[in-house]
Enzyme design. Structure first.
Site, PDB file in Angstrom:
ATOM      1  N   GLU A 192       0.801  -1.186   0.136  1.00  0.00           N
ATOM      2  CA  GLU A 192      -0.091   0.101  -0.028  1.00  0.00           C
ATOM      3  C   GLU A 192       0.974   1.248   0.068  1.00  0.00           C
ATOM      4  OE1 GLU A 192      -2.826  -0.674   3.431  1.00  0.00           O
ATOM      5  OE2 GLU A 192      -3.477  -2.465   2.148  1.00  0.00           O
TER       6      GLU A 192
ATOM      7  N   GLU B 111      -5.450 -11.269  -1.991  1.00  0.00           N
ATOM      8  CA  GLU B 111      -6.244 -10.760  -1.228  1.00  0.00           C
ATOM      9  C   GLU B 111      -7.665 -11.009  -1.897  1.00  0.00           C
ATOM     10  OE1 GLU B 111      -5.069  -7.797   1.315  1.00  0.00           O
ATOM     11  OE2 GLU B 111      -2.920  -8.072   1.139  1.00  0.00           O
TER      12      GLU B 111
HETATM   13  C1  GLA Z   1      -4.522  -5.537   3.985  1.00  0.00           C
HETATM   14  C2  GLA Z   1      -3.475  -6.218   4.234  1.00  0.00           C
HETATM   15  C3  GLA Z   1      -3.902  -7.633   4.644  1.00  0.00           C
HETATM   16  C4  GLA Z   1      -4.848  -7.808   5.624  1.00  0.00           C
HETATM   17  C5  GLA Z   1      -6.110  -6.931   4.979  1.00  0.00           C
HETATM   18  C6  GLA Z   1      -7.146  -7.430   5.997  1.00  0.00           C
HETATM   19  O1  GLA Z   1      -5.379  -5.787   2.609  1.00  0.00           O
HETATM   20  O2  GLA Z   1      -2.716  -6.166   3.146  1.00  0.00           O
HETATM   21  O3  GLA Z   1      -2.569  -8.186   5.197  1.00  0.00           O
HETATM   22  O4  GLA Z   1      -4.535  -6.996   6.805  1.00  0.00           O
HETATM   23  O5  GLA Z   1      -5.673  -5.739   4.742  1.00  0.00           O
HETATM   24  O6  GLA Z   1      -7.280  -8.411   6.610  1.00  0.00           O
END
Ligand code: GLA
Length: 377
Positions: free
Chosen positions: A161, A266
């Site tokens: 991020e 994710e």
């Molecule tokens: C972000 C992070 C992950 C996790 C998600 C929520 O996307 O990259 O590691 O913490 O949030 O679970």
């Protein structure tokens, strides 16, 4: 009876093409088999699976997936909670598990502004530390963690991020104290610590044109300094109506044009009301609970189940169409009951974002994802 059944099965597998007899493959039954010619199918796992407390989840994991990502145990606050103190045990278990099952392994994540202890950014009096000290800490952390799993963990989310929602470099203690070249330094340290690992910049909302362009600028800038980014991780925290096919595909293509591989990380899809309409995954954001935001406590209505399945099918169709650019799609959790989406951005809700329900049964979305593997769009 059994003989009759197997004869029937055999008859189904044998078809006649012209004059020759061709034995066709039985249709794949698992995600990893269905996608074996396209990309890896991964999942984030945590201490519940590794400790054996989630044996049903473990069974699904072993059967359906061929890549694992550490959900929390490699984040700075867990693996390196205090100066000079490392807690490797859970991460070691993760790596042992991956080796035992011959799975692709993803380390998540080396440098992030969340889930990083305050001391990392402070001097002894609690004031912000200085560039050289923070670079040294980052260097030691990356060398220790990546070095320990060198040759075992195949890919690392090096910086998580880095881009803000406006497409500019995100203002975080990393960028404030070191400067925006902290990303460059993190990649260089990780490359040195394990030259064979795939190094990833991972971020959410990358289909948004501003954010996509911000990532493209960052990668180009790094490339102009001789720093290679192997892959862009597109966090797939999506919604029933987001992202649009065009935006998703445009981002995948833009990253591939930079010479980067794309990984969808994710993956999950929110089905609940989204009070602010924001589609980010900023874990620091929380909104107030109201029961109207939690409408499906007694189960997901068929109509929404279908919407979810269609959205999964649509997104995977895009992934399959771009499979030459994508190395992996990773789900953020195994089943609905364990998803973070039950608590984000509103705590204590009943969400249904994954392919398996709370009883570990495949949902309609699973069938749609399996169907999308055939690439019939
Ligand atoms: C972000 C992070 C992950 C996790 C998600 C929520 O996307 O990259 O590691 O913490 O949030 O679970």
């Amino acid at each position: 009876m059994a003989i009759k059944k197997s004869l029937l099965a055999l008859a189904c597998l044998v078809t006649f093409a012209g004059n020759s007899c061709r034995v066709s493959e039985p249709p794949p039954e698992t995600l990893k088999d269905a996608y074996k010619d396209h990309f890896l199918i991964g999942v984030a796992i945590g201490r519940f699976q590794l400790s054996g407390r989630d044996s049903m989840g473990l069974m699904l994991l072993e059967k359906q997936f061929n890549s694992i990502t550490a959900d929390n145990m490699m984040k700075w606050e867990r693996i390196h909670p205090n100066p000079g103190i490392y807690n490797f045990e859970p991460a070691d278990q993760f790596v042992e598990f991956g080796e035992k099952h011959d799975m692709d392994m993803v380390g998540h994540c080396l440098v992030w502004h969340n889930q990083t202890p305050a001391w990392v950014f402070q001097d002894e009096s609690g004031n912000p530390t200085v560039r050289d000290t923070l670079l040294q800490r980052m260097h030691d952390h990356i060398f220790t963690v990546v070095g320990r799993y060198r040759g075992k963990v195949h890919a690392w989310d090096v910086v998580n991020e880095a881009i803000g929602d406006d497409g500019q470099m995100r203002r975080t203690p990393w960028s404030e104290i070191i400067g925006d070249d902290y990303v460059q330094k993190a990649i260089e340290y990780a490359r040195e610590a394990d030259p064979g690992a795939i190094l990833i910049l991972n971020d959410y909302s990358l289909p948004n044109p501003e954010k996509r362009d911000g990532m493209v600028r960052l990668v180009k800038d790094l490339q102009s300094r001789g720093v290679k980014v192997d892959a862009i991780g597109m966090q797939g925290h999506y919604q029933l109506y987001y992202p649009s096919t065009d935006h998703l595909e445009a981002a995948i293509r833009a990253f591939a044009e930079l010479g980067c591989r794309v990984v969808i990380t994710e993956m999950d899809i929110n089905v609940l009301p989204n009070p602010t309409g924001r589609v980010d995954a900023d874990v620091a954001r929380q909104e107030e609970f109201q029961s109207r935001y939690n409408p499906y406590t007694a189960g997901l209505p068929d109509s929404v189940q279908l919407q979810l399945a269609e959205q999964y099918g649509r997104l995977f169709t895009v992934f399959v169409r771009n499979a030459d650019k994508i190395d992996r799609v990773t789900f953020w959790g195994i089943h609905d009951g364990s998803s973070w989406k039950n608590n984000f951005p509103v705590r204590g809700r009943t969400n249904y974002p994954l392919l398996y329900d709370r009883q570990y049964q495949p949902k309609l979305a699973f069938d749609y994802v399996m169907k999308a593997a055939a690439g019939s769009d």
